[in-house]
Motif scaffolding. Structure first.
Motif, short mmCIF file in Angstrom:
data_model
loop_
_atom_site.label_atom_id
_atom_site.label_comp_id
_atom_site.label_asym_id
_atom_site.label_seq_id
_atom_site.Cartn_x
_atom_site.Cartn_y
_atom_site.Cartn_z
N GLN A 179 -3.80 11.90 -5.94
CA GLN A 179 -3.76 10.46 -5.65
C GLN A 179 -5.06 9.77 -6.06
N ARG A 219 0.21 12.50 2.04
CA ARG A 219 -0.52 11.42 1.38
C ARG A 219 -1.83 11.13 2.13
N ARG A 220 -2.75 10.49 1.41
CA ARG A 220 -4.00 10.06 2.00
C ARG A 220 -3.72 9.03 3.10
N SER A 252 1.31 12.09 -8.63
CA SER A 252 -0.03 12.22 -9.22
C SER A 252 -0.31 13.68 -9.52
N TRP A 273 -6.42 7.04 -7.01
CA TRP A 273 -6.42 5.59 -7.16
C TRP A 273 -6.98 4.88 -5.94
N VAL A 318 -4.13 5.34 4.75
CA VAL A 318 -4.18 4.02 4.15
C VAL A 318 -5.63 3.57 3.95
N VAL A 372 0.83 -1.21 0.00
CA VAL A 372 0.00 0.00 0.00
C VAL A 372 0.86 1.26 0.00
N ARG A 373 1.85 1.30 0.86
CA ARG A 373 2.65 2.52 0.97
C ARG A 373 3.54 2.74 -0.24
N MET A 378 1.14 4.31 -2.69
CA MET A 378 0.73 5.65 -2.28
C MET A 378 1.79 6.70 -2.54
N ARG A 379 3.05 6.30 -2.69
CA ARG A 379 4.12 7.26 -2.87
C ARG A 379 4.33 7.60 -4.35
N ALA A 392 1.35 4.60 -10.25
CA ALA A 392 1.09 3.79 -9.06
C ALA A 392 1.29 2.31 -9.35
N VAL A 434 -7.33 4.28 0.68
CA VAL A 434 -6.78 3.69 -0.54
C VAL A 434 -7.04 2.20 -0.64
#
Length: 327
Positions: free
Chosen positions: A31, A316-317, A26, A33, A319, A18-19, A22-23, A69, A322
């Motif tokens: 982000q 970032r959002r 975008s 996705w 977890v 996940v991380r 996420m990095r 991503a 996402v």
């Protein structure tokens, strides 16, 4: 350590998946996705919101962001010691499904995959000038090769006079576009500790300089004359990502290739930043294709160079926003 867990993966492995995803870079740090995880399959979906009707009216940057991503997610799977295959836009009647990664048997990752995965945490947009040190030709070739993907070419740009003229035109156009400026202001966030957000462009990361270094053109952006802009571009190293066609599949693949090249550049000690804003003007996009003699469609420009200091990552959002745990 994250406490998230998905079927077939330990909490630590799920956290890596996940991380890493996420990095990815975008458009406007939106982000756009979602990730669905099962034991043998990872699915990357495009979020229904947010939209950027004035910056990205056709959704090209959103699709490319999701492609980036996918590149990170693929590296994460390989780093965890599993083989995998990527399918873009699998045909199953789900328009928001942009890619699937089928996870296979255990397989040791290559050293290059480990190095590029390690670069994910260090990759950030560098919106200031570079140090003025030329990128060696051999290094540029390695970065361009890393950005190769089916239907995508990473092409070094040497035609700075043509690019300077088109960037100047685009900057003037966007600076005078009130609707675009309102949208850009909406997605510029305050990022002091008391105003922490998960999406948007942190105001503190936007330098006061002018294009192309700032990238995003605001009402107060000083736009240099074309000769000065050409001089600045001559000191930059640019890669242009060109696709054979201009479909949604091409946009996703372009983002995937761009991120692979960017991570290779970071691994080699360089920084980077992407310019897509000018290419959303049809006259700029078509003129760039003609002036550079392109056989396809330009999708993004990647600036690369050496910097004295590392750029901090953008927020970032969470977890939970996402990850969707599959059955």
């Amino acid at each position: 350590m994250s406490t998230v867990e998905a079927p077939g993966w330990t909490p630590a492995e799920t956290d890596v998946l996940v991380r890493s995803m996420m990095r990815a870079p975008s458009v406007h740090n939106t982000q756009p996705w979602l990730l669905e995880v099962t034991s043998m399959q990872l699915s990357v979906r495009e979020r229904a919101e947010p939209a950027l009707p004035h910056h990205d009216p056709h959704g090209r940057d959103r699709a490319a962001s999701c492609g980036a991503a996918v590149a990170n997610l693929e590296l994460a799977v390989r780093t965890l010691g599993r083989s995998c295959t990527v399918a873009f836009l699998p045909e199953d009647g789900q328009p928001d499904l942009l890619a699937r990664i089928d996870v296979g048997e255990p397989a040791a990752p290559a050293i290059e995959e480990l190095r590029c995965h390690g670069a994910i945490a260090r990759r950030a947009s560098h919106r200031a000038p570079f140090e003025g040190v030329a990128v060696p030709t051999a290094v540029l070739r390695r970065i361009a090769a890393a950005g190769g993907a089916p239907g995508v070419e990473a092409r070094p740009v040497h035609e700075v006079a043509a690019v300077a003229r088109l960037l100047h035109f685009a900057a003037e156009t966007f600076r005078q576009d009130g609707a675009y400026q309102r949208e850009l202001s909406l997605w510029t966030i305050r990022d002091e500790p008391a105003h922490r957000h998960g999406v948007g462009i942190p105001a503190s990361r936007i330098p006061a300089g002018s294009v192309p270094w700032a990238g995003l053109v605001r009402r107060a952006t000083e736009i240099p004359q074309i000769p000065e802009l050409e001089r600045r571009l001559a000191g930059e190293t640019l890669l242009l990502f060109v696709t054979a066609d201009d479909s949604r599949l091409d946009h996703v693949r372009a983002g995937y290739a761009m991120e692979r090249a960017w991570l290779a550049a970071v691994d080699l000690g360089l920084a980077g930043a992407v310019l897509t804003q000018p290419l959303h003007l049809p006259e700029v996009r078509s003129a760039l294709g003609e002036d550079l003699g392109l056989a396809g469609f330009p999708q993004a420009l990647l600036r690369i160079g050496y910097t004295a200091e590392a750029d901090p990552p953008s927020p970032r959002r969470a977890v939970a926003e996402v990850l969707h745990r599959g059955p």
